[in-house]
Write a protein that holds these residues in place. Structure first.
Motif: not given
Length: 781
Positions: A140-168
């Motif tokens: 469920n963890l994904s790492i991707g570019s944030g639009g530029t080389d100096s930015r990073l987006v870390v995302s986590y997916t879960d069936t519970d929205r609160e848990a998704a933000a907490q784990v991320c």
């Protein structure tokens, strides 16, 4: 009568099979070979029931998918490389591509293990099961570019929205702790390794300062003595200064290189095993929507809208000018005309805007669709590359990974050693030049030159010491208190799920369920092996060759063109039959089929008519289907004693034949069946009947009962000169036709060939052409 076709496709002059046996089947593979045409045949035969059933199954599948669908929420954390500096830019390293360099650290156990060990995160649905928690965390963890080389987006997916933000947030916090620890260790090691160098150069400076003081005392207070000329002294001094600067720079560079080389082993990640890479996750590409504001802006920029607005503004200005100058009463008619023109211009503007709305909406949607396809293609190519890299990494065993790491480490050490040797060699060259220049000055400058050399060496040492101290000062000044990576936006509970409705799963499930009836129909058609066209029939090599194709007889009055094509196909069949070397002399013909409904009665009646018209002689058509006769219905005549009366001896041939249709065609109906057909129809009785009929008629055509359903048809086929087997397109089964052919051969029948009927008029015209021909008005009927 003239005909356009003396042959049909590749079936002209096809010899019959008199006295020959068809080849034995070469195996089930040849009989069951897949023909793509069966797909179209399946759809054509199955769509009336398959489409409603498929729609019902698709609805059930969609219902099951929706009932089982659990929305998933994705929380994202935005990070940025810290590029700030106080005074000295470039002292602290800056990550150039965070998505590439930091991904391995995020998936390393030193970051994920603290997250898995946190009991407060066990409430997350994806981490509730300890056995699958780690696998779900990586999935469920994904790492991707944030639009530029100096930015990073870390995302986590879960069936519970609160848990998704907490784990991320927990994952990023663990990463930031490890990143700060690594950076602090690096800076501390760098300072620790620079301190001995500074102390060594402090001693060097002190020793060289003492030497200069000693030389000054020997030189009596800096007396120049017998020195070299001033201009040469200045030139050599300049050269010495350059060489001294180069020596100092190279020594600093070599010292820093040694420090960095000694620092690198300390930054290894505790020798921890690098886990297998997480499966590459597909990046969900959301399709943009066209906003009303964008549509309005595009409408305002439309050329026609601008022109219409300009007309409105012009008339509006005229009307306002008349009102301001109080010219309304004086030029009332002109004012009313301008008002009317203004209203018309506004209506035109409204129409142009409505028209432009349709155009610009389509254009904007096209642009959005094109952008979506491009972004999706890029995401798919990226995913394929990631999966390929993952496969390559997974293919390596643990031993191979260690070997590869050892090779990489050895290669890095060799590269560092090579770089150091290059710097040492360059330093030696510059030092040699410096020593040569020094000896030269010492040779001509005496004690003064030696003093100058001592002062130069002191200056070099002082310069190296100053730069080393400056390096330490710069590191301590630029040492980041907030880390090499900083937070731009922490993860918050997402408002909407990743997908509100599982459109892809719905589409796949519905499509799969929809095609199930067609697959069942395809399996059935593949099993029964219907004959779909003449070419497929001939490719089997097991059946009698096709003598001619007959188009479908139109129902009722039908289309004149379709009826003309049907008659033309019958004429072509008759031409092929009488132009063939094996069948040109035949006089009696039996028309048979495997089962009922395969067009034998239509072929028999129309072939008899065609033979009569082409030869001008009388043809006798006999309805030999005693079980289900229909020739009397085709021609609209009375049944009479018929064929059964002649065979039973109750009537003569002349008395039973119906000649009401004219001289060319006489009909012998089946008659009323009063006994078993097998008793009436025997090889002897049929042979006698055919011989008697040929004394009166030039040709005799007999319509028989289906061979597989009525055995008496074999007696008729064995008594005539030639037998035609009728097959119906998309109706006749290959196995039935094969059984019919073998029964006819076993009974001694002379099989002239196969008549492939049921071809559509359009297909027949496409394959063989469609030409008009004129009939004389006085042609006999």
């Amino acid at each position: 009568m003239s005909h356009n076709h003396n042959n049909l496709g590749g079936h002209a002059s096809v010899p019959g099979t008199q006295g020959r046996t068809l080849p034995a089947p070469s195996g089930d593979a040849a009989a069951k070979a897949f023909d793509p045409w069966i797909l179209w045949v399946t759809f054509r035969r199955c769509w009336p029931w398959a489409i409603p059933l498929g729609a019902a199954l698709a609805g059930i599948a969609a219902f099951v998918v929706i009932r089982g669908f659990v929305p998933r929420y994705q929380a994202s954390y935005l990070l940025e490389a810290n590029e700030d500096f106080v005074v000295f830019k470039g002292v602290m390293p800056v990550m150039e591509n965070m998505a590439r360099t930091e991904k391995n650290l995020f998936t390393n156990p030193i970051v994920l293990d603290p997250v898995l060990a946190d009991p407060s995160l066990r409430t997350a649905p994806s981490l509730s099961n300890p056995e699958t928690a780690e696998a779900n965390l990586r999935k469920n963890l994904s790492i991707g570019s944030g639009g530029t080389d100096s930015r990073l987006v870390v995302s986590y997916t879960d069936t519970d929205r609160e848990a998704a933000a907490q784990v991320c947030n927990a994952i990023v916090e663990s990463y930031l702790r490890q990143r700060d620890s690594f950076d602090n260790t690096r800076v501390n090691n760098l300072e620790r390794w620079l301190d001995p160098e500074i102390q060594r150069w402090e001693q060097e400076v002190d020793e060289r300062r003492k030497r200069v003081q000693l030389l000054k005392q020997k030189s009596f207070g800096y007396a120049p003595g017998q020195s070299i000329g001033r201009s040469d002294s200045e030139a050599h001094a300049t050269r010495m200064s350059e060489l001294r600067s180069q020596v100092g720079d190279l020594k600093i560079k070599l010292a820093l290189f040694d420090v960095m080389a000694a620092e690198l082993p300390a930054l290894e990640v505790g020798g921890s095993k690098v886990p297998d890479p997480a499966p590459a996750a597909a990046v969900e590409i959301q399709k943009a929507t066209v906003s009303e504001r964008e549509i309005e802006n595009a409408i305002d920029g439309d050329a026609k809208v601008k022109a219409a607005r300009a007309v409105v503004d012009r008339y509006n200005a005229v009307v306002l000018d008349l009102e301001i100058q109080d010219m309304v009463r004086i030029s009332k008619d002109y004012y009313l005309d301008m008002k009317q023109n203004l209203e018309d211009a506004k209506d035109t503007l409204k129409q142009e805007r409505d028209s432009a709305r349709t155009r610009v909406t389509k254009e904007l949607e096209r642009i959005v669709d094109e952008d979506y396809r491009q972004r999706k293609a890029v995401a798919e190519r990226t995913l394929e590359w990631q999966q390929e890299q993952q496969k390559r990494q997974l293919a390596l065993t643990e031993q191979e990974r260690k070997l590869e790491e050892t090779k990489n480490r050895e290669a890095q050490l060799k590269e560092r050693e090579r770089s150091r040797k290059e710097m040492v060699a360059e330093l030696n060259v510059v030092q040699s030049e410096y020593d040569e220049e020094r000896e030269r000055l010492e040779q001509y400058g005496g004690m003064t030159a030696e003093l100058e050399f001592a002062e130069d060496e002191q200056a070099v040492a002082s310069d190296v010491l100053t730069k080393l101290r400056g390096r330490v000062a710069a590191i301590r000044t630029e040492r980041r208190q907030d880390g090499a990576v900083r937070t731009l936006a922490a993860a918050t509970p997402p408002r909407a799920p990743v997908e509100a409705v599982p459109y892809k799963k719905l589409a796949l499930a519905s499509a799969g369920a929809f095609v199930i009836p067609f697959l069942i129909g395809l399996l059935w058609e593949f099993k029964v092996q219907r004959l779909t066209d003449a070419e497929t029939h001939d490719k089997t090599g097991l059946l009698a060759p096709v003598l001619g194709e007959v188009s479908r007889l139109p129902a009722g009055s039908g289309s004149q063109k379709a009826r003309r094509v049907f008659e033309e196909s019958i004429d072509s069949l008759r031409s092929n039959l009488f132009l063939s070397v094996d069948t040109r002399h035949i006089r009696s013909i039996a028309v048979v089929s495997s089962m009922s409904g395969e067009g034998k009665s239509s072929v028999a009646s129309q072939l008899a008519l065609s033979m009569a018209k082409s030869t001008g002689e009388t043809v006798l058509l006999v309805d030999g289907d005693l079980r289900r006769p229909d020739q009397h219905e085709i021609f609209g005549i009375e049944m009479g004693p018929g064929f059964t009366g002649v065979l039973a001896g109750k009537s003569t041939l002349d008395g039973a034949v119906n000649s009401s249709l004219g001289r060319l065609i006489h009909i012998l109906p089946a008659g009323q069946l009063s006994a078993s057909p097998h008793r009436l129809v025997s090889p002897t009785s049929i042979k006698s009947f055919v011989d008697d009929a040929l004394l009166t008629y030039r040709y005799v055509v007999i319509d028989t009962a289906p061979v597989l359903a009525a055995g008496e048809s074999l007696a008729i086929a064995s008594a005539v000169d030639a037998t035609l087997i009728c097959v119906m397109r998309d109706v006749s089964l290959k196995e039935n036709v094969l059984r019919t052919t073998r029964r006819l051969q076993a009974a001694g029948a002379s099989v002239a060939g196969t008549v492939f009927s049921g071809v559509s008029a359009r297909q027949y015209g496409y394959r063989y052409g469609n030409y008009h021909y004129a009939l004389p008005d006085t042609m006999a009927t």
